[in-house]
Write a protein that holds these residues in place. Sequence first.
Motif, PDB file in Angstrom:
ATOM      1  N   GLU A 198      -6.165   6.039 -13.912  1.00 52.46           N
ATOM      2  CA  GLU A 198      -6.183   6.792 -12.668  1.00 52.46           C
ATOM      3  C   GLU A 198      -4.764   6.952 -12.113  1.00 52.46           C
ATOM      4  OE1 GLU A 198      -8.849   5.230  -9.825  1.00 52.46           O
ATOM      5  OE2 GLU A 198     -10.646   5.746 -10.991  1.00 52.46           O
ATOM      6  N   PRO A 199      -4.529   7.907 -11.185  1.00 54.88           N
ATOM      7  CA  PRO A 199      -3.183   8.106 -10.617  1.00 54.88           C
ATOM      8  C   PRO A 199      -2.852   7.069  -9.552  1.00 54.88           C
ATOM      9  CG  PRO A 199      -4.704   9.685  -9.667  1.00 54.88           C
ATOM     10  CD  PRO A 199      -5.475   8.946 -10.732  1.00 54.88           C
ATOM     11  N   ALA A 200      -1.566   6.944  -9.247  1.00 56.01           N
ATOM     12  CA  ALA A 200      -1.086   6.052  -8.185  1.00 56.01           C
ATOM     13  C   ALA A 200       0.152   6.674  -7.559  1.00 56.01           C
ATOM     14  CB  ALA A 200      -0.772   4.671  -8.736  1.00 56.01           C
ATOM     15  N   LYS A 201       0.418   6.309  -6.302  1.00 57.51           N
ATOM     16  CA  LYS A 201       1.568   6.847  -5.574  1.00 57.51           C
ATOM     17  C   LYS A 201       2.402   5.720  -4.986  1.00 57.51           C
ATOM     18  CE  LYS A 201      -0.597  11.248  -4.261  1.00 57.51           C
ATOM     19  NZ  LYS A 201      -1.002  12.116  -3.130  1.00 57.51           N
ATOM     20  N   LEU A 202       3.741   5.862  -5.084  1.00 58.11           N
ATOM     21  CA  LEU A 202       4.689   4.910  -4.502  1.00 58.11           C
ATOM     22  C   LEU A 202       5.527   5.654  -3.467  1.00 58.11           C
ATOM     23  CD1 LEU A 202       5.937   3.188  -7.775  1.00 58.11           C
ATOM     24  CD2 LEU A 202       3.958   2.590  -6.379  1.00 58.11           C
ATOM     25  N   SER A 203       5.617   5.105  -2.252  1.00 57.49           N
ATOM     26  CA  SER A 203       6.341   5.782  -1.175  1.00 57.49           C
ATOM     27  C   SER A 203       7.769   5.252  -1.053  1.00 57.49           C
ATOM     28  CB  SER A 203       5.615   5.607   0.161  1.00 57.49           C
ATOM     29  OG  SER A 203       5.616   4.249   0.545  1.00 57.49           O
ATOM     30  N   CYS A 204       8.660   6.145  -0.583  1.00 56.02           N
ATOM     31  CA  CYS A 204      10.060   5.758  -0.357  1.00 56.02           C
ATOM     32  C   CYS A 204      10.624   6.683   0.714  1.00 56.02           C
ATOM     33  CB  CYS A 204      10.854   5.856  -1.651  1.00 56.02           C
ATOM     34  SG  CYS A 204      12.575   5.292  -1.487  1.00 56.02           S
ATOM     35  N   GLU A 205      10.309   6.406   1.982  1.00 57.73           N
ATOM     36  CA  GLU A 205      10.787   7.223   3.091  1.00 57.73           C
ATOM     37  C   GLU A 205      12.146   6.711   3.553  1.00 57.73           C
ATOM     38  OE1 GLU A 205       7.976   7.400   6.199  1.00 57.73           O
ATOM     39  OE2 GLU A 205       6.340   8.170   4.944  1.00 57.73           O
ATOM     40  N   ALA A 206      13.114   7.624   3.632  1.00 53.29           N
ATOM     41  CA  ALA A 206      14.484   7.222   3.992  1.00 53.29           C
ATOM     42  C   ALA A 206      15.030   8.149   5.076  1.00 53.29           C
ATOM     43  CB  ALA A 206      15.390   7.254   2.771  1.00 53.29           C
ATOM     44  N   THR A 207      15.881   7.580   5.938  1.00 59.05           N
ATOM     45  CA  THR A 207      16.572   8.351   6.963  1.00 59.05           C
ATOM     46  C   THR A 207      18.076   8.276   6.717  1.00 59.05           C
ATOM     47  OG1 THR A 207      16.647   6.413   8.432  1.00 59.05           O
ATOM     48  CG2 THR A 207      14.777   7.928   8.669  1.00 59.05           C
ATOM     49  N   GLY A 208      18.826   9.228   7.292  1.00 58.81           N
ATOM     50  CA  GLY A 208      20.276   9.255   7.146  1.00 58.81           C
ATOM     51  C   GLY A 208      20.796  10.642   7.441  1.00 58.81           C
ATOM     52  N   GLU A 209      22.107  10.751   7.658  1.00 57.14           N
ATOM     53  CA  GLU A 209      22.777  12.029   7.878  1.00 57.14           C
ATOM     54  C   GLU A 209      23.988  12.114   6.970  1.00 57.14           C
ATOM     55  OE1 GLU A 209      21.730  14.458   9.472  1.00 57.14           O
ATOM     56  OE2 GLU A 209      20.184  13.590  10.759  1.00 57.14           O
ATOM     57  N   PRO A 210      24.041  13.117   6.092  1.00 54.28           N
ATOM     58  CA  PRO A 210      23.038  14.137   5.829  1.00 54.28           C
ATOM     59  C   PRO A 210      21.747  13.538   5.261  1.00 54.28           C
ATOM     60  CG  PRO A 210      25.144  14.667   4.788  1.00 54.28           C
ATOM     61  CD  PRO A 210      25.231  13.255   5.238  1.00 54.28           C
ATOM     62  N   THR A 211      20.703  14.343   5.170  1.00 50.63           N
ATOM     63  CA  THR A 211      19.417  13.868   4.660  1.00 50.63           C
ATOM     64  C   THR A 211      19.597  13.317   3.257  1.00 50.63           C
ATOM     65  OG1 THR A 211      18.261  15.524   5.975  1.00 50.63           O
ATOM     66  CG2 THR A 211      17.053  14.518   4.141  1.00 50.63           C
ATOM     67  N   PRO A 212      19.160  12.066   3.035  1.00 54.97           N
ATOM     68  CA  PRO A 212      19.379  11.450   1.724  1.00 54.97           C
ATOM     69  C   PRO A 212      18.570  12.140   0.620  1.00 54.97           C
ATOM     70  CG  PRO A 212      18.843   9.807   3.400  1.00 54.97           C
ATOM     71  CD  PRO A 212      18.527  11.141   3.987  1.00 54.97           C
ATOM     72  N   ARG A 213      19.102  12.059  -0.580  1.00 54.56           N
ATOM     73  CA  ARG A 213      18.387  12.506  -1.775  1.00 54.56           C
ATOM     74  C   ARG A 213      17.737  11.291  -2.414  1.00 54.56           C
ATOM     75  NH1 ARG A 213      19.466  13.941  -7.440  1.00 54.56           N
ATOM     76  NH2 ARG A 213      21.481  12.881  -7.317  1.00 54.56           N
ATOM     77  N   ILE A 214      16.470  11.431  -2.791  1.00 55.39           N
ATOM     78  CA  ILE A 214      15.713  10.317  -3.362  1.00 55.39           C
ATOM     79  C   ILE A 214      15.774  10.384  -4.881  1.00 55.39           C
ATOM     80  CG2 ILE A 214      13.470   9.193  -3.515  1.00 55.39           C
ATOM     81  CD1 ILE A 214      14.788   8.990  -0.787  1.00 55.39           C
ATOM     82  N   ILE A 215      16.141   9.252  -5.483  1.00 51.92           N
ATOM     83  CA  ILE A 215      16.193   9.127  -6.941  1.00 51.92           C
ATOM     84  C   ILE A 215      15.307   7.948  -7.339  1.00 51.92           C
ATOM     85  CG2 ILE A 215      17.674   8.753  -8.959  1.00 51.92           C
ATOM     86  CD1 ILE A 215      20.010   9.790  -7.234  1.00 51.92           C
ATOM     87  N   TRP A 216      14.447   8.145  -8.338  1.00 50.96           N
ATOM     88  CA  TRP A 216      13.583   7.070  -8.846  1.00 50.96           C
ATOM     89  C   TRP A 216      14.047   6.664 -10.241  1.00 50.96           C
ATOM     90  CZ3 TRP A 216       9.874   4.281  -6.452  1.00 50.96           C
ATOM     91  CH2 TRP A 216       9.367   4.759  -5.239  1.00 50.96           C
ATOM     92  N   ILE A 217      14.065   5.348 -10.467  1.00 48.80           N
ATOM     93  CA  ILE A 217      14.438   4.801 -11.773  1.00 48.80           C
ATOM     94  C   ILE A 217      13.260   4.000 -12.301  1.00 48.80           C
ATOM     95  CG2 ILE A 217      16.049   3.312 -13.017  1.00 48.80           C
ATOM     96  CD1 ILE A 217      18.128   3.963 -10.886  1.00 48.80           C
ATOM     97  N   SER A 218      12.893   4.244 -13.550  1.00 49.06           N
ATOM     98  CA  SER A 218      11.719   3.621 -14.144  1.00 49.06           C
ATOM     99  C   SER A 218      12.020   2.179 -14.547  1.00 49.06           C
ATOM    100  CB  SER A 218      11.281   4.413 -15.379  1.00 49.06           C
ATOM    101  OG  SER A 218      12.202   4.202 -16.446  1.00 49.06           O
ATOM    102  N   PRO A 219      10.980   1.391 -14.884  1.00 51.39           N
ATOM    103  CA  PRO A 219      11.220   0.006 -15.345  1.00 51.39           C
ATOM    104  C   PRO A 219      12.110  -0.070 -16.574  1.00 51.39           C
ATOM    105  CG  PRO A 219       8.912   0.323 -14.765  1.00 51.39           C
ATOM    106  CD  PRO A 219       9.548   1.676 -14.720  1.00 51.39           C
TER     107      PRO A 219
END
Length: 337
Positions: A198-219
Amino acid sequence: MEVVVVVVVVVGLNLALPHGRNSEKSPCFGLSSGATIPANTKHGPRFEVFRNGTFVIKNIQLQDRGQYLCTAQNRFGSDRMVITLAVQTEAPKIQPPKSTEIAVYLGKSVTLDCLASGKPPAQTSWILPDKTFVRDAGTLYTILSPMSLKGAYKCIASNAAGADTITYHLHVAALPPSISEGAMDSVIIPPVTAKLGEPAKLSCEATGEPTPRIIWISPRTDVIPASSDKFQIMDGGILAIKKVTLASEGIYTCVARNSAGDDVKNIKVEAEPQEPFINGMKGKSTTKVLGVSYQTAHLLQNFTSLNNSLLPQDSMLFTFCTPSAYCLFVYFWQNYH
């Protein structure tokens, strides 16, 4: 007889000077420039002498100051009136702001005020940090704030009476990323909502100026692409695992990055294994051997028919025969709970 009159007028207003009466000849006015305007005549768009001798100057300017001569005559003689015109002006004055030290986050916009009073009205211009001169920029100047535009912004307000200046010092700042506490250090995927397959979701909400870019790294320390057959990075930095497998286990790293720095959170994913089940039914089972019987092959059909009628529901019959025509009959019954 000569009359001398002094008139003080605020710049920008209109002025009307009446003339004396009882003259047989229409009066005329001599301008400070030396030109003469007869009665009932206009001189340009701002000067006019009416039939009755009234002299009108529209929209008084600083250069209109000086002496004006009015003459009139009849058969008994002539008369003169000298009018000294003084134009009252006011040098520009810029309204002081709360602060001339302005801090703005990178990528945002800022408005700098340059509100000036004066008579005549002041004209405003700006000198930018790169020495660019912007004329007639108005009282507000809106800019974007990349790092290249930090520095001093000078506003100049000027009119015929003088000038006033104000200088703003613009400091461009950046706010490093910060990942919210919603991204915990360890997350165990509940088997109810994220079973194997089944599917799953992982959250990563970030704040900052300028708006941060989100990068995910696998195991396996690979940068996860925005979309692949296994993953999907959604709006808000959410990582969607399309199908949970045992290979999905491990530590996923969320990196929030902008020009001011990085913030990192590690999220541990554990796929809880599912217990096995038999015949499509989940849970523990109890198996009982109901009977064991050895029969010859020629009695096999009759024995099977007889005992099948006596078997409990959900029981099973297994038959094992030897080459010598002897068969073993074993009955199993399972109770699920």
